[in-house]
Write an enzyme that holds these catalytic residues in place. Structure first.
Site, PDB file in Angstrom:
ATOM      1  N   GLU A 187       0.686  -1.394  -0.230  1.00 15.29           N
ATOM      2  CA  GLU A 187       0.008  -0.031   0.034  1.00 15.29           C
ATOM      3  C   GLU A 187       0.803   1.378  -0.050  1.00 15.29           C
ATOM      4  OE1 GLU A 187      -3.220   2.764   0.233  1.00 15.29           O
ATOM      5  OE2 GLU A 187      -3.030   0.266  -0.329  1.00 15.29           O
ATOM      6  N   GLU A 188       1.944   1.514   0.934  1.00 14.85           N
ATOM      7  CA  GLU A 188       2.684   2.459   1.316  1.00 14.85           C
ATOM      8  C   GLU A 188       3.923   2.809   0.299  1.00 14.85           C
ATOM      9  OE1 GLU A 188       0.837   4.588   2.135  1.00 14.85           O
ATOM     10  OE2 GLU A 188      -0.699   3.633   3.597  1.00 14.85           O
ATOM     11  N   SER A 217     -11.563   9.737   1.689  1.00 18.25           N
ATOM     12  CA  SER A 217     -10.373   9.497   2.440  1.00 18.25           C
ATOM     13  C   SER A 217      -9.547  10.344   3.190  1.00 18.25           C
ATOM     14  CB  SER A 217      -9.348   8.720   1.309  1.00 18.25           C
ATOM     15  OG  SER A 217      -8.203   7.825   1.822  1.00 18.25           O
ATOM     16  N   ASP A 275     -13.508  -2.139   4.038  1.00 18.14           N
ATOM     17  CA  ASP A 275     -12.274  -1.381   3.777  1.00 18.14           C
ATOM     18  C   ASP A 275     -11.170  -1.865   4.535  1.00 18.14           C
ATOM     19  OD1 ASP A 275     -10.670   0.793   3.249  1.00 18.14           O
ATOM     20  OD2 ASP A 275     -12.170   2.364   3.264  1.00 18.14           O
ATOM     21  N   HIS A 323     -12.272   0.292   0.043  1.00 23.07           N
ATOM     22  CA  HIS A 323     -11.932   1.720  -0.114  1.00 23.07           C
ATOM     23  C   HIS A 323     -12.516   2.420  -1.082  1.00 23.07           C
ATOM     24  CE1 HIS A 323     -10.119   5.012   2.244  1.00 23.07           C
ATOM     25  NE2 HIS A 323      -9.458   5.609   0.974  1.00 23.07           N
TER      26      HIS A 323
END
Length: 726
Positions: free
Chosen positions: A196-197, A596, A671, A703
């Protein structure tokens, strides 16, 4: 008499203009989300061949080779009829395909199942263009990230958290690792938070000599599990996966090199510190030298390491520190001569490119100035030229440039105002220019390397004509200067029949997260069209990029460090104050919405800025950064243990008691990114504070909150909420 005639003619003209405006069609939600009336055509799935004048595209009949200069199909390289596996009667569907480096084989994935944002598993086949034979890669179950070796003789992949490779000549499959286990050990693929990051999922890499595979190994055993309930069956099921929240234990990460010749694995000495990140791994041009980018947990100290693939020994080549944080990019490029590499940093205050030797000694700056390099598009080593996009012309735009390795002869290759996204051919002879502006949809042009347009491949003329038949208002750009001297980029959409003597309600939209940009001279897609629908209903739409957003240098972007939400909220409140002073704005009717990080921001605005916002919509918001993942959150806030004040003072949960206006909170229960827990915590705080609000949850949606009728339902609900309350 003459003046009377002129006056009558003027009145008649105004009536005609008004009548013409009334004849324009009104945008509906069904146009946007059901009928897809405004869908744009593009040139997608382009795989450049080694000779850059040709590319391939997936068509109904198979994989077709095109002459890009003429746009004509030359031949069908892979016929759908040839993609029938042994024992089956129908050809496989092509989800994705890649060529081997020699372009003699094609790796085809089918029956793909998405996992998280960037991960999936699928069945893979190899098609030989010479023999016309189709070969199933593995009979052991679906695979992930199947990748050719550089010479095309082998394919590596991940299955069940282990790495494998297949010799295509014999079909023999060999396990590289065997200890993979769900929610415990992952080999060759990223854990959730890295994917994800750090924006990658495949975590193995073929060496240039085809004889080694470098791979990550994640030990998740100490990472806490997050539990999501999946609804639908008589007894709902739990889905548990490892998710490190801010301040909690991360995976222990190692890097290894597997040697195919002796089936031995050499572990790389990544350092004694276990609580760190290996943010990138790649091979240099030397088949025995592996490159790693090592970050400390707070992400303010980056080192480029070179590792000996035989011994695992490392040396630090480049060392960079920051008082805030360092962004990870994919800009590190090792040149074929084996003597130099190109890398980007923000050490000048703006992101720029630099040339280094292999010992990390800077040779020269390739780019410089009070503007940012956005992306490296291509590097032509023979011509010693870098192609890149940047903000030099405007922080709102992206233009393509070329410059020599020595930082000389910089040329602007695209000229039209707006945003240019570039796909350059493998031989650097030409590129595809995907160009949009805030008010015009996509145009795809084929250009020579010097920027000369050879021909337009897609101009979306049909969409342009469709848009012209609807009541569309132009998006206008302006700036807002805050009381403390900040100059914020902003945009505005006014109703088509705008009357400056009237007062209009304002509905603001934002994202506002670190390094992001919402105010850009770029086609805004479905949100732009929804904003047009609201403008038709008499709302002025305003977007403001607060401090912390990108395109304007390091100081502006990193001003929010350790206080995420504080200055961003103040900027949005100051923007609302400014808008309320405009003669055509009803300052008592200002609303705001976001998704978000934008939902986090809209929640702060309706609480901390309760006197200035009448309404807010928060979709899938973070409401307490303690609930979000370690890598993202700690990059901007440090850990909760070190900076509790930064977490708690700017949490919407903390300010729930300040709510005065109308508030709609929306979240998906499935999510995996911003957990439904955030919505639960915010609702609980509002209930404890005695505040009335509206909320809605979407069962099992992630999400993105999409699928089937979901988006139409969501935007209908948001439209009704705005029109009934603002």
């Amino acid at each position: 008499m003459f003046k009377q005639k002129i006056y009558a003619l003027l009145c008649f003209s105004l009536l005609c203009v008004s009548a013409l405006a009334q004849q324009k069609k009104q945008i509906s939600l069904e146009d946007i989300w059901a009928r897809r009336t405004f869908s744009a055509e593009s040139v997608s799935g382009v795989n450049w061949l080694k000779t850059g004048r040709f590319y391939t595209s997936q068509e109904a009949e198979g994989i077709v080779k095109y002459d890009i200069a003429t746009g004509k199909a030359l031949e069908t390289l892979v016929k759908a009829a040839d993609l029938v596996p042994e024992g089956q009667s129908k050809p496989i569907d092509i989800d994705e395909y890649t060529f081997s480096a020699d372009e003699n084989k094609v790796l085809i994935s089918t029956a793909s199942e998405p996992l998280y944002r960037r991960s999936s598993k699928e069945e893979n086949y190899v098609y030989d263009l010479k023999t016309k034979k189709l070969q199933k890669l593995s009979a052991g179950g679906k695979q992930s990230y199947a990748t050719f070796s550089p010479d095309g003789s082998k394919v590596a992949f991940v299955r069940s958290n282990n790495v494998f490779w297949v010799d295509l000549a014999t079909g023999k499959e060999q396990a590289v690792t065997t200890n993979g286990e769900f929610n415990n050990i992952i080999n060759g693929a990223c854990d959730w938070v890295y994917e994800e990051e750090f924006s990658f999922a495949k975590a193995f890499f073929w060496s240039p000599d085809n004889q080694k595979i470098a791979f990550y190994s994640f030990n998740e055993s100490q990472v806490p599990q997050y539990n999501m309930t999946m609804w639908g069956k008589l007894y709902p099921e739990d889905y548990r996966y490892k998710y490190p929240k801010a301040g909690e234990a991360n995976s222990a990460v190692q890097v290894a090199v597997y040697h195919l010749s002796n089936q031995k694995t050499q572990w790389v000495e990544v350092g004694a510190e276990k609580d760190q990140y290996i943010a990138r791994v790649q091979w240099t041009k030397d088949a025995n030298t592996l490159s790693l980018q090592r970050l400390n947990r707070l992400q303010n100290h980056l080192e480029i390491l070179h590792a000996d693939a035989t011994t695992g020994k490392i040396k630090v080549v480049l060392d960079e520190k920051s008082e805030t944080y360092i962004d990870i990019t994919d800009d590190l490029t090792y040149l074929k001569d084996g003597k130099y590499f190109i890398f980007s940093t923000e050490k000048s205050g703006y992101k720029h490119l630099y040339l280094y030797d292999m010992n990390g000694k800077q040779q020269n700056a390739i780019t410089a100035g009070n503007w940012e390099v956005d992306e490296i598009v291509a590097i032509n080593e023979a011509a010693k030229t870098v192609y890149f996009t940047s903000t030099e012309s405007s922080s709102l735009q992206r233009q393509l440039y070329s410059v020599s390795f020595a930082g000389k002869n910089k040329k602007q290759l695209t000229q039209a105002a707006g945003t240019h996204k570039i796909n350059m051919s493998a031989d650097f002879s030409c590129f595809l220019d995907y160009h949009t502006t805030a008010n015009t949809p996509l145009k795809v042009s084929l250009c020579e390397a010097n920027g000369k347009v050879l021909r337009v491949l897609k101009d979306n003329q049909k969409l342009r004509e469709t848009l012209a038949s609807y009541q569309i208002s132009p998006q206008e750009f302006f700036t807002i200067k805050t009381p403390d001297g900040q100059e914020l980029n902003a945009s505005m959409i006014k109703p088509a029949n705008f009357d400056a003597s009237r007062k209009y309600p304002v509905f603001m939209h934002l994202y506002g997260g670190p390094g992001s940009q919402t105010v850009k001279d770029d086609w805004g897609g479905t949100n732009f069209l929804w904003h047009q629908l609201l403008a038709q209903k008499g709302y002025i739409i305003v977007i403001v990029d607060n401090r912390g957003t990108g395109g304007k240098g390091e100081k502006f972007k990193k001003a929010t460090y350790a206080n995420l939400g504080k200055y961003e909220t103040q900027d949005q409140i100051d923007a609302a104050k400014h808008l309320s002073t405009l003669p055509f704005v009803d300052g008592s009717r200002i609303g705001i919405w976001g998704w978000s990080f934008g939902g986090y921001m809209s929640s702060l605005c309706i609480t901390q800025g309760a006197d200035y916002f009448k309404l807010a919509i928060a979709v899938a918001p973070v409401t307490n950064w303690r609930y979000y993942d370690s890598i993202y959150t700690e990059r901007y806030l440090r850990t909760p243990q070190e900076n509790a004040k930064g977490y708690d003072e700017n949490s919407p949960v903390t300010h729930a008691s300040k709510l005065k206006g109308k508030y709609l909170l929306v979240h998906g229960t499935g999510d995996d990114n911003v957990h439904f827990q955030n919505a639960v915590a915010m609702q609980d705080a509002l209930i404890k504070a005695g505040k009335q609000f509206d909320s809605f949850y979407y069962p099992n949606r992630n999400h993105g909150i999409y699928g089937g009728n979901t988006r139409l339902h969501l935007y209908q609900m948001m439209t009704d909420f705005v029109t009934q309350n603002l």
